[in-house]
Enzyme design. Structure first.
Site, PDB file in Angstrom:
ATOM      1  N   SER A 110       0.854  -1.184   0.000  1.00 40.67           N
ATOM      2  CA  SER A 110       0.000   0.000   0.000  1.00 40.67           C
ATOM      3  C   SER A 110       0.888   1.232   0.000  1.00 40.67           C
ATOM      4  O   SER A 110       2.006   1.205   0.523  1.00 40.67           O
ATOM      5  CB  SER A 110      -0.907   0.003   1.243  1.00 40.67           C
ATOM      6  OG  SER A 110      -1.436   1.292   1.496  1.00 40.67           O
ATOM      7  N   TYR A 136      -1.105  -1.181  10.426  1.00 42.04           N
ATOM      8  CA  TYR A 136      -1.285  -1.419   8.987  1.00 42.04           C
ATOM      9  C   TYR A 136      -0.109  -0.848   8.200  1.00 42.04           C
ATOM     10  O   TYR A 136       0.461  -1.528   7.339  1.00 42.04           O
ATOM     11  CB  TYR A 136      -2.583  -0.769   8.523  1.00 42.04           C
ATOM     12  CG  TYR A 136      -2.847  -0.938   7.040  1.00 42.04           C
ATOM     13  CD1 TYR A 136      -3.342  -2.133   6.532  1.00 42.04           C
ATOM     14  CD2 TYR A 136      -2.597   0.105   6.154  1.00 42.04           C
ATOM     15  CE1 TYR A 136      -3.572  -2.299   5.177  1.00 42.04           C
ATOM     16  CE2 TYR A 136      -2.829  -0.044   4.793  1.00 42.04           C
ATOM     17  CZ  TYR A 136      -3.321  -1.247   4.311  1.00 42.04           C
ATOM     18  OH  TYR A 136      -3.549  -1.397   2.963  1.00 42.04           O
TER      19      TYR A 136
END
Length: 257
Positions: A110, A136
């Site tokens: 990401s 994350y």
């Protein structure tokens, strides 16, 4: 989307999923050759069982499982669920399947990896205060560093297998359900549909890209657009940290690599 397009192009696609019945319903009626098998990548026992049951060659492994900014929880092995799903599990699964791989590993990261911080003394978030978004970001930075070290090891061994990173930009999915960032799904200029979000994964899995390529959308900030090979954040190119992270992860997960 990724599985559908690969199967439609003639690939034999093995879907490794937590919910086998749901996956079978999803591919019912789709054109192509699908093999649905159970795998909970966050559960290291499940990863070992899947790898042990897999026979034959494997051309492309796509590590696509992911969760984002979820509440703190622990796996059957006592690992942080978010880190295990996004990083520990794919690390173990890739290591176990590597002898069967013939072409490449694609692992999904990401753009938020650019904000991640790696703590080699606390990869599993036991001493640090848990923050779902920070976890994350760190897990996605770990993925980028994993690819860097995996490619170094593959090259050193004389293997032709490649490790590639892909990210979908900002795609309109349920990934952000638990996150304050879910508001982005309401901003059409920042988000693209699932079909376009899958294109970087398909590009990374099928095109002649170099080892450790970082494939994502070509638009502003890499949020939307067509697939393009770009560069990850500077922290994701730190070879020394990548090697130390590999060793620490192998020790934590009990993986012999």
């Amino acid at each position: 989307m990724t599985a559908r397009e690969l199967a439609g192009a003639g690939a034999h696609v093995v879907l490794a999923v937590r919910n086998v019945d749901k996956a079978r319903r999803a591919v019912a009626g789709m054109r192509g050759d699908f093999d649905v098998r159970h795998l909970d990548v966050a559960d290291l026992d499940s990863a070992h069982a899947f790898a042990a049951s897999y026979t034959g060659a494997l051309d492309v492994l796509i590590n696509n499982a992911g969760v984002m900014d979820i509440p703190a929880a622990r796996t059957a092995q006592g690992l942080d669920v978010q880190t295990a799903t996004n990083y520990f599990g794919p690390f173990v699964l890739t290591s176990l399947l590597l002898p069967r791989l013939t072409d490449r590993v694609v692992t999904v990261s990401s753009q938020l990896h650019r904000f991640g911080r790696i703590d080699l003394e606390d990869l599993d978030w036991r001493t640090r205060k848990y923050n779902g978004l920070a976890v994350y970001e760190a897990s996605k930075l770990a993925v980028v560093l994993f690819s860097l070290e995996l490619q170094r090891r593959l090259t050193a061994s004389g293997s032709h297998v490649r490790s590639v990173i892909a990210h979908p930009g900002v795609a309109r999915t349920g990934l952000v359900t638990h996150s304050p960032l879910r508001f982005v799904n309401r901003l059409p200029f920042l988000v693209q549909d699932v079909e376009h979000g899958a294109l970087p994964l398909l590009y990374a899995a099928t095109q002649d890209v170099p080892g450790n390529a970082y494939v994502g959308p070509d638009g502003l900030f890499g949020f939307t657009g067509s697939p393009l090979v770009r560069k990850p954040g500077r922290a994701g190119l730190d070879k020394a940290v990548a090697e130390k992270l590999w060793q620490a992860t192998a020790a934590l997960t009990g993986t012999s690599v």
